[in-house]
Design an enzyme around this catalytic site. Structure first.
Site, PDB file in Angstrom:
ATOM      1  N   LYS A   1       9.240   4.367   7.574  1.00 52.41           N
ATOM      2  CA  LYS A   1       9.062   3.314   8.572  1.00 52.41           C
ATOM      3  C   LYS A   1      10.326   3.250   9.422  1.00 52.41           C
ATOM      4  O   LYS A   1      11.393   3.677   8.989  1.00 52.41           O
ATOM      5  CB  LYS A   1       8.791   1.967   7.880  1.00 52.41           C
ATOM      6  CG  LYS A   1       7.703   2.053   6.822  1.00 52.41           C
ATOM      7  CD  LYS A   1       6.379   2.559   7.387  1.00 52.41           C
ATOM      8  CE  LYS A   1       5.252   2.624   6.392  1.00 52.41           C
ATOM      9  NZ  LYS A   1       5.169   3.781   5.538  1.00 52.41           N
TER      10      LYS A   1
HETATM   11  C1  LIG Z   1      -0.842   1.445   5.904  1.00 48.33           C
HETATM   12  C2  LIG Z   1       0.060   1.387   4.715  1.00 48.33           C
HETATM   13  N1  LIG Z   1      -0.099   0.392   3.818  1.00 48.33           N
HETATM   14  C3  LIG Z   1       0.701   0.286   2.730  1.00 48.33           C
HETATM   15  C4  LIG Z   1       1.705   1.189   2.495  1.00 48.33           C
HETATM   16  C5  LIG Z   1       2.555   1.055   1.266  1.00 48.33           C
HETATM   17  O1  LIG Z   1       3.854   0.641   1.597  1.00 48.33           O
HETATM   18  P1  LIG Z   1       5.005   0.581   0.494  1.00 48.33           P
HETATM   19  O2  LIG Z   1       5.396   1.991   0.209  1.00 48.33           O
HETATM   20  O3  LIG Z   1       6.112  -0.210   1.141  1.00 48.33           O
HETATM   21  O4  LIG Z   1       4.442  -0.122  -0.678  1.00 48.33           O
HETATM   22  C6  LIG Z   1       1.922   2.232   3.395  1.00 48.33           C
HETATM   23  C7  LIG Z   1       2.978   3.211   3.139  1.00 48.33           C
HETATM   24  O5  LIG Z   1       3.108   4.218   3.752  1.00 48.33           O
HETATM   25  C8  LIG Z   1       1.083   2.329   4.538  1.00 48.33           C
HETATM   26  O6  LIG Z   1       1.233   3.305   5.434  1.00 48.33           O
END
Ligand SMILES: Cc1ncc(COP(=O)(O)O)c(C=O)c1O
Length: 365
Positions: A181
């Site tokens: 991100k």
């Molecule tokens: C659309 C979406 N939702 C949730 C997540 C999960 O995020 P995290 O790794 O911070 O838990 C991601 C991670 O790439 C994502 O792209």
């Protein structure tokens, strides 16, 4: 890889700040995390912002806050990272997978509305890749059926709609601070909400169930809670990234515009559409190509790290129809994105020459 998919933005200032936290003797959540939460709250223009351990943890907290439980249905787009759909299933709810519009790669609002049943308890759309949702349409549906929205805004930090940042539109929005991100803390997430009662519930939940007000000495545990605190060490990295967020964002937008300009001239390639009235933050910059998998292999062999966009959940074993998962329709738009979407290298110091090399490689096929 000669040209990687991402490059981290790490500065000497960041190392100094982390060093200061190490020297302070306070490694858990403290003043630095509080400053990071306030900084993100102000940047996003929202009323409340809490740092958590990941976006996945944040979505779980948000769904629990809204009381989602066994027997409920939660609507999720089929084209997303698996976390969006896994969390409601882990809570015992049934996830209803809905198609996307392959032009925007966001949930198909008509399909979402058609999938609502008396058991539906929450809508969980995704501002995928940093493309903001059409909040006018989304809010109209949410109001019509009196359904709360938890936005999976994992990729959408910095994106905006009608001049307001993503984070203030849904009942609860959740961002990811994973290294892919554009601002990151290594692992981490942010939850935003306008309603103070949600903020207080979420605060308690991430702090072992402690009451959100009251002194530490007279601690009162008012509900079962967990530990989703963000360490000051990670928040120190986040604070430094936040300070340059605008700069990083505009550079990504410039590079994405250049990619679109160049890729738009390649026969057979199509450019994804940004939501009308929205500003994309380009966590990922994609292009729709024919024979994506063949292209992916060939371009990677040349040292250029291209990637698929994200996953068609209905093609994954975890999301086959059953008591915890229902497919609302044929999911053809998601399948199209799953077959054709190609993510391009994008990072703050990508040069024009590198970008030209990427475009030449994908154009050759
Ligand atoms: C659309 C979406 N939702 C949730 C997540 C999960 O995020 P995290 O790794 O911070 O838990 C991601 C991670 O790439 C994502 O792209």
């Amino acid at each position: 890889m000669k040209i990687p998919l991402i490059k981290l933005y790490i500065t000497e200032g960041m190392k100094r700040r982390v060093g200061e936290v190490l020297d302070s003797g306070m490694l858990t959540e403290g003043k630095v995390t509080a400053a990071f939460e306030t900084g993100c709250r102000d940047y996003l223009g929202v009323s409340h912002c809490l740092a958590v351990t990941s976006c996945t943890a944040g979505i779980e907290a948000a769904l629990r806050c809204l009381g989602i439980t066994a027997g409920d249905e939660v609507i999720v787009p089929d084209y997303t990272y698996p976390a969006t759909a896994s969390v409601p299933m882990l809570l015992g709810a049934t996830v209803v997978l809905v198609d996307i519009d392959p032009q925007t790669m966001l949930i198909d609002y008509d399909a979402m509305e058609a999938a609502i049943t008396p058991r539906t308890k929450a809508l969980v759309p995704v501002s995928l890749f940093g493309n903001p949702l059409d909040y006018d349409r989304l809010t109209a549906i949410s109001h019509r059926y009196d359904l709360p929205v938890v936005e999976d805004a994992a990729c959408a930090f910095g994106a905006s709609y009608r001049g307001r940042r993503v984070g203030g539109f849904a009942d609860i929005s959740v961002f990811s601070l994973h290294p892919r991100k554009f601002i990151t803390t290594g692992e981490g997430g942010l939850i935003t909400a306008e309603r103070k009662e949600y903020r207080d519930w979420l605060w308690s939940y991430k702090h072992f169930g402690l009451a959100a007000t009251g002194s530490r000495e007279a601690a009162r545990f008012i509900m079962p809670g967990t530990n989703y605190k963000m360490s000051d060490l990670l928040a120190a990295v986040g604070l430094e990234q936040l300070a340059v967020a605008e700069e990083l964002l505009s550079r990504r937008q410039e590079l994405a515009a250049r990619y679109h300009d160049l890729c738009g001239r390649i026969p057979g390639f199509e450019l994804p559409q940004t939501t009308p009235n929205g500003v994309h933050s380009y966590q990922t910059c994609c292009v729709m190509v024919p024979e994506r998998d063949r292209l992916l292999t060939r371009v990677r062999q040349q040292g250029i790290e291209v990637q698929i966009g994200t996953y068609c959940l209905h093609r994954q074993p975890a999301f086959q129809p059953g008591p915890r998962c229902r497919w609302a329709d044929a999911l053809a738009g998601s399948a199209e994105a799953g077959d054709r979407c190609l993510a391009l290298p994008l990072f703050h110091d990508l040069t024009d020459a590198e970008q030209d090399a990427v475009v030449a490689a994908i154009g050759r096929g």
